[in-house]
Every structure is written in C-alpha cells, then in structure tokens.
Write a protein that holds these residues in place. Structure first.
Motif, PDB file in Angstrom:
ATOM      1  N   VAL A   3     -16.121   8.071 -50.039  1.00 11.97           N
ATOM      2  CA  VAL A   3     -15.818   9.479 -49.793  1.00 11.97           C
ATOM      3  C   VAL A   3     -15.347   9.673 -48.349  1.00 11.97           C
ATOM      4  CG1 VAL A   3     -16.818  11.793 -49.721  1.00 11.97           C
ATOM      5  CG2 VAL A   3     -17.471  10.216 -51.532  1.00 11.97           C
ATOM      6  N   PHE A   4     -15.946   8.958 -47.436  1.00  9.24           N
ATOM      7  CA  PHE A   4     -15.574   9.086 -46.020  1.00  9.24           C
ATOM      8  C   PHE A   4     -14.124   8.660 -45.793  1.00  9.24           C
ATOM      9  CE2 PHE A   4     -15.179   6.884 -41.898  1.00  9.24           C
ATOM     10  CZ  PHE A   4     -15.245   7.990 -41.076  1.00  9.24           C
ATOM     11  N   VAL A   5     -13.735   7.524 -46.370  1.00 10.68           N
ATOM     12  CA  VAL A   5     -12.362   7.027 -46.193  1.00 10.68           C
ATOM     13  C   VAL A   5     -11.373   7.976 -46.855  1.00 10.68           C
ATOM     14  CG1 VAL A   5     -10.791   5.129 -46.717  1.00 10.68           C
ATOM     15  CG2 VAL A   5     -13.105   4.634 -45.954  1.00 10.68           C
ATOM     16  N   SER A   6     -11.695   8.462 -48.040  1.00 12.73           N
ATOM     17  CA  SER A   6     -10.770   9.366 -48.719  1.00 12.73           C
ATOM     18  C   SER A   6     -10.651  10.696 -47.975  1.00 12.73           C
ATOM     19  CB  SER A   6     -11.187   9.582 -50.169  1.00 12.73           C
ATOM     20  OG  SER A   6     -12.432  10.210 -50.238  1.00 12.73           O
ATOM     21  N   ASN A   7     -11.736  11.212 -47.426  1.00 17.20           N
ATOM     22  CA  ASN A   7     -11.658  12.452 -46.633  1.00 17.20           C
ATOM     23  C   ASN A   7     -10.870  12.245 -45.348  1.00 17.20           C
ATOM     24  OD1 ASN A   7     -13.056  13.960 -48.478  1.00 17.20           O
ATOM     25  ND2 ASN A   7     -15.023  13.748 -47.449  1.00 17.20           N
ATOM     26  N   THR A   8     -11.004  11.079 -44.745  1.00 25.16           N
ATOM     27  CA  THR A   8     -10.218  10.775 -43.546  1.00 25.16           C
ATOM     28  C   THR A   8      -8.734  10.720 -43.886  1.00 25.16           C
ATOM     29  OG1 THR A   8     -12.070   9.498 -42.666  1.00 25.16           O
ATOM     30  CG2 THR A   8      -9.939   9.142 -41.648  1.00 25.16           C
ATOM     31  N   LEU A   9      -8.414  10.106 -44.999  1.00 25.63           N
ATOM     32  CA  LEU A   9      -7.023  10.035 -45.451  1.00 25.63           C
ATOM     33  C   LEU A   9      -6.486  11.419 -45.785  1.00 25.63           C
ATOM     34  CD1 LEU A   9      -4.693   8.094 -46.115  1.00 25.63           C
ATOM     35  CD2 LEU A   9      -5.596   7.993 -48.437  1.00 25.63           C
ATOM     36  N   TYR A  10      -7.307  12.246 -46.431  1.00 26.17           N
ATOM     37  CA  TYR A  10      -6.898  13.617 -46.717  1.00 26.17           C
ATOM     38  C   TYR A  10      -6.608  14.385 -45.435  1.00 26.17           C
ATOM     39  CZ  TYR A  10      -8.258  13.346 -51.661  1.00 26.17           C
ATOM     40  OH  TYR A  10      -8.361  13.029 -52.981  1.00 26.17           O
ATOM     41  N   SER A  11      -7.455  14.253 -44.440  1.00 24.27           N
ATOM     42  CA  SER A  11      -7.249  14.956 -43.169  1.00 24.27           C
ATOM     43  C   SER A  11      -5.923  14.555 -42.537  1.00 24.27           C
ATOM     44  CB  SER A  11      -8.387  14.656 -42.191  1.00 24.27           C
ATOM     45  OG  SER A  11      -9.585  15.198 -42.636  1.00 24.27           O
ATOM     46  N   SER A  63     -16.222  22.991 -39.300  1.00 23.65           N
ATOM     47  CA  SER A  63     -16.148  21.745 -38.552  1.00 23.65           C
ATOM     48  C   SER A  63     -16.997  21.820 -37.282  1.00 23.65           C
ATOM     49  CB  SER A  63     -14.695  21.436 -38.202  1.00 23.65           C
ATOM     50  OG  SER A  63     -14.611  20.264 -37.450  1.00 23.65           O
ATOM     51  N   PHE A  64     -16.907  22.940 -36.569  1.00 22.85           N
ATOM     52  CA  PHE A  64     -17.696  23.091 -35.350  1.00 22.85           C
ATOM     53  C   PHE A  64     -19.184  23.242 -35.665  1.00 22.85           C
ATOM     54  CE2 PHE A  64     -13.645  24.542 -33.292  1.00 22.85           C
ATOM     55  CZ  PHE A  64     -13.551  23.446 -32.464  1.00 22.85           C
ATOM     56  N   GLN A  65     -19.502  23.839 -36.807  1.00 22.43           N
ATOM     57  CA  GLN A  65     -20.901  23.957 -37.192  1.00 22.43           C
ATOM     58  C   GLN A  65     -21.495  22.579 -37.460  1.00 22.43           C
ATOM     59  OE1 GLN A  65     -21.538  26.128 -40.818  1.00 22.43           O
ATOM     60  NE2 GLN A  65     -23.585  26.763 -40.178  1.00 22.43           N
ATOM     61  N   LEU A  66     -20.748  21.726 -38.162  1.00 22.60           N
ATOM     62  CA  LEU A  66     -21.214  20.361 -38.398  1.00 22.60           C
ATOM     63  C   LEU A  66     -21.296  19.574 -37.092  1.00 22.60           C
ATOM     64  CD1 LEU A  66     -19.297  19.496 -41.671  1.00 22.60           C
ATOM     65  CD2 LEU A  66     -21.750  19.880 -41.407  1.00 22.60           C
ATOM     66  N   PHE A  67     -20.341  19.830 -36.200  1.00 24.80           N
ATOM     67  CA  PHE A  67     -20.347  19.185 -34.887  1.00 24.80           C
ATOM     68  C   PHE A  67     -21.601  19.590 -34.112  1.00 24.80           C
ATOM     69  CE2 PHE A  67     -18.701  18.428 -30.566  1.00 24.80           C
ATOM     70  CZ  PHE A  67     -18.161  17.169 -30.748  1.00 24.80           C
ATOM     71  N   GLU A  68     -21.943  20.871 -34.188  1.00 27.47           N
ATOM     72  CA  GLU A  68     -23.137  21.380 -33.505  1.00 27.47           C
ATOM     73  C   GLU A  68     -24.411  20.745 -34.081  1.00 27.47           C
ATOM     74  OE1 GLU A  68     -25.404  25.635 -32.735  1.00 27.47           O
ATOM     75  OE2 GLU A  68     -23.841  25.469 -34.242  1.00 27.47           O
ATOM     76  N   GLU A  69     -24.458  20.614 -35.396  1.00 23.77           N
ATOM     77  CA  GLU A  69     -25.622  19.976 -36.013  1.00 23.77           C
ATOM     78  C   GLU A  69     -25.768  18.536 -35.541  1.00 23.77           C
ATOM     79  OE1 GLU A  69     -25.673  20.230 -40.229  1.00 23.77           O
ATOM     80  OE2 GLU A  69     -25.468  22.405 -40.226  1.00 23.77           O
ATOM     81  N   VAL A  77     -24.573  10.105 -36.941  1.00 17.12           N
ATOM     82  CA  VAL A  77     -23.617   9.689 -37.972  1.00 17.12           C
ATOM     83  C   VAL A  77     -22.723  10.854 -38.367  1.00 17.12           C
ATOM     84  CG1 VAL A  77     -23.399   8.815 -40.329  1.00 17.12           C
ATOM     85  CG2 VAL A  77     -25.133   7.870 -38.815  1.00 17.12           C
ATOM     86  N   LEU A  78     -23.300  12.033 -38.526  1.00 12.69           N
ATOM     87  CA  LEU A  78     -22.533  13.228 -38.862  1.00 12.69           C
ATOM     88  C   LEU A  78     -21.559  13.580 -37.744  1.00 12.69           C
ATOM     89  CD1 LEU A  78     -22.232  15.432 -41.012  1.00 12.69           C
ATOM     90  CD2 LEU A  78     -23.942  16.739 -39.756  1.00 12.69           C
ATOM     91  N   LEU A  79     -22.015  13.436 -36.514  1.00 16.50           N
ATOM     92  CA  LEU A  79     -21.171  13.709 -35.356  1.00 16.50           C
ATOM     93  C   LEU A  79     -19.992  12.739 -35.298  1.00 16.50           C
ATOM     94  CD1 LEU A  79     -20.852  15.280 -32.657  1.00 16.50           C
ATOM     95  CD2 LEU A  79     -22.221  13.486 -31.611  1.00 16.50           C
ATOM     96  N   ILE A  80     -20.236  11.474 -35.530  1.00 17.13           N
ATOM     97  CA  ILE A  80     -19.168  10.474 -35.499  1.00 17.13           C
ATOM     98  C   ILE A  80     -18.168  10.719 -36.630  1.00 17.13           C
ATOM     99  CG2 ILE A  80     -18.688   8.011 -35.810  1.00 17.13           C
ATOM    100  CD1 ILE A  80     -21.302   7.489 -34.261  1.00 17.13           C
ATOM    101  N   LYS A  81     -18.657  11.088 -37.806  1.00 15.34           N
ATOM    102  CA  LYS A  81     -17.759  11.383 -38.921  1.00 15.34           C
ATOM    103  C   LYS A  81     -16.844  12.555 -38.586  1.00 15.34           C
ATOM    104  CE  LYS A  81     -20.357   9.713 -42.898  1.00 15.34           C
ATOM    105  NZ  LYS A  81     -21.029  10.105 -44.155  1.00 15.34           N
ATOM    106  N   GLN A  82     -17.393  13.610 -38.003  1.00 17.70           N
ATOM    107  CA  GLN A  82     -16.575  14.769 -37.642  1.00 17.70           C
ATOM    108  C   GLN A  82     -15.523  14.408 -36.595  1.00 17.70           C
ATOM    109  OE1 GLN A  82     -17.200  16.931 -40.377  1.00 17.70           O
ATOM    110  NE2 GLN A  82     -16.169  18.061 -38.799  1.00 17.70           N
ATOM    111  N   ILE A  83     -15.911  13.595 -35.637  1.00 17.26           N
ATOM    112  CA  ILE A  83     -14.952  13.166 -34.611  1.00 17.26           C
ATOM    113  C   ILE A  83     -13.823  12.359 -35.254  1.00 17.26           C
ATOM    114  CG2 ILE A  83     -14.666  11.654 -32.606  1.00 17.26           C
ATOM    115  CD1 ILE A  83     -17.439  12.620 -31.674  1.00 17.26           C
TER     116      ILE A  83
END
Length: 112
Positions: A3-11, A63-69, A77-83
């Motif tokens: 899911v992470f790779v596919s979301n990165t590709l989508y972005s 996106s910023f809410q997840l970044f804040e979390e 891990v969540l922070l790195i994924k958002q970055i």
C-alpha cells in the motif's frame, strides 16, 4: 505491491498529471486566444506546482494533521511516510514542469 509503494506512486503520478494536463489545456486555450502556447504552458506549469502537490496529497490539512501526529506523538514511521509522500508529489510536479519545458526544447531543435 504494498500500500505504501502504491500510494507513493499515486502521489507522483497525480501531481505529474495535474501539471501536464493543466498545461496542455492552457496551451489549447492560448491557441484559441491567439497567444503563444508554449509560454502560456510553462508559465501555468510553474504557478500550478503547489496545487499539484496539494491535490496529490488529498488536501493539505489531512497531510499536516498526520505530520503533526508523527512529530508530537512520536510516531516516526508515520512521519517518514508523510515526508516520502510529499517528496514524491514534489518530484512528480517538478518532472511535469521539466516535461513541458522539453516541448520547448524540442521545438527549438525542430526549427533549426
């Protein structure tokens, strides 16, 4: 594919598509209005880059809410994924701009 790779590709592809699509239709509009299409396409591509990134991320607030979390709750891990999602969208937008500028370079080569 995860899911992470596919979301990165989508972005990446969404931000690339926003730039190329918006520029292409702006070029058609410039032709209709008797304006230089390549200049219009490049100017619009440069001004739409931030919106392409925001579109690819699904809205800036979530996106910023997840970044804040990630920062305040210690979820690295969540922070790195958002970055990575943000960087992927930025790379897609910049590559879209380079793709539009490639049309200008090809036109210069074609004329010579």
């Amino acid at each position: 594919m995860s899911v992470f790779v596919s979301n990165t590709l989508y972005s990446f592809l969404i931000s690339f598509g926003v730039i190329v699509g918006a520029s292409s239709f702006a070029g058609i509009g410039a032709l209709i209005n008797n304006q230089p299409p390549l200049k219009t396409m490049i100017d619009l591509a440069q001004s739409v880059k931030i919106w392409a990134v925001a579109t690819a991320l699904g809205g800036t607030f979530s996106s910023f809410q997840l970044f804040e979390e990630g920062v305040f709750r210690g979820e690295i891990v969540l922070l790195i994924k958002q970055i990575i999602y943000i960087l992927s969208a930025l790379i897609g937008a910049n590559l879209g701009l380079k793709f539009i500028k490639l049309f200008q370079k090809c036109g210069e080569l074609w004329i010579k």
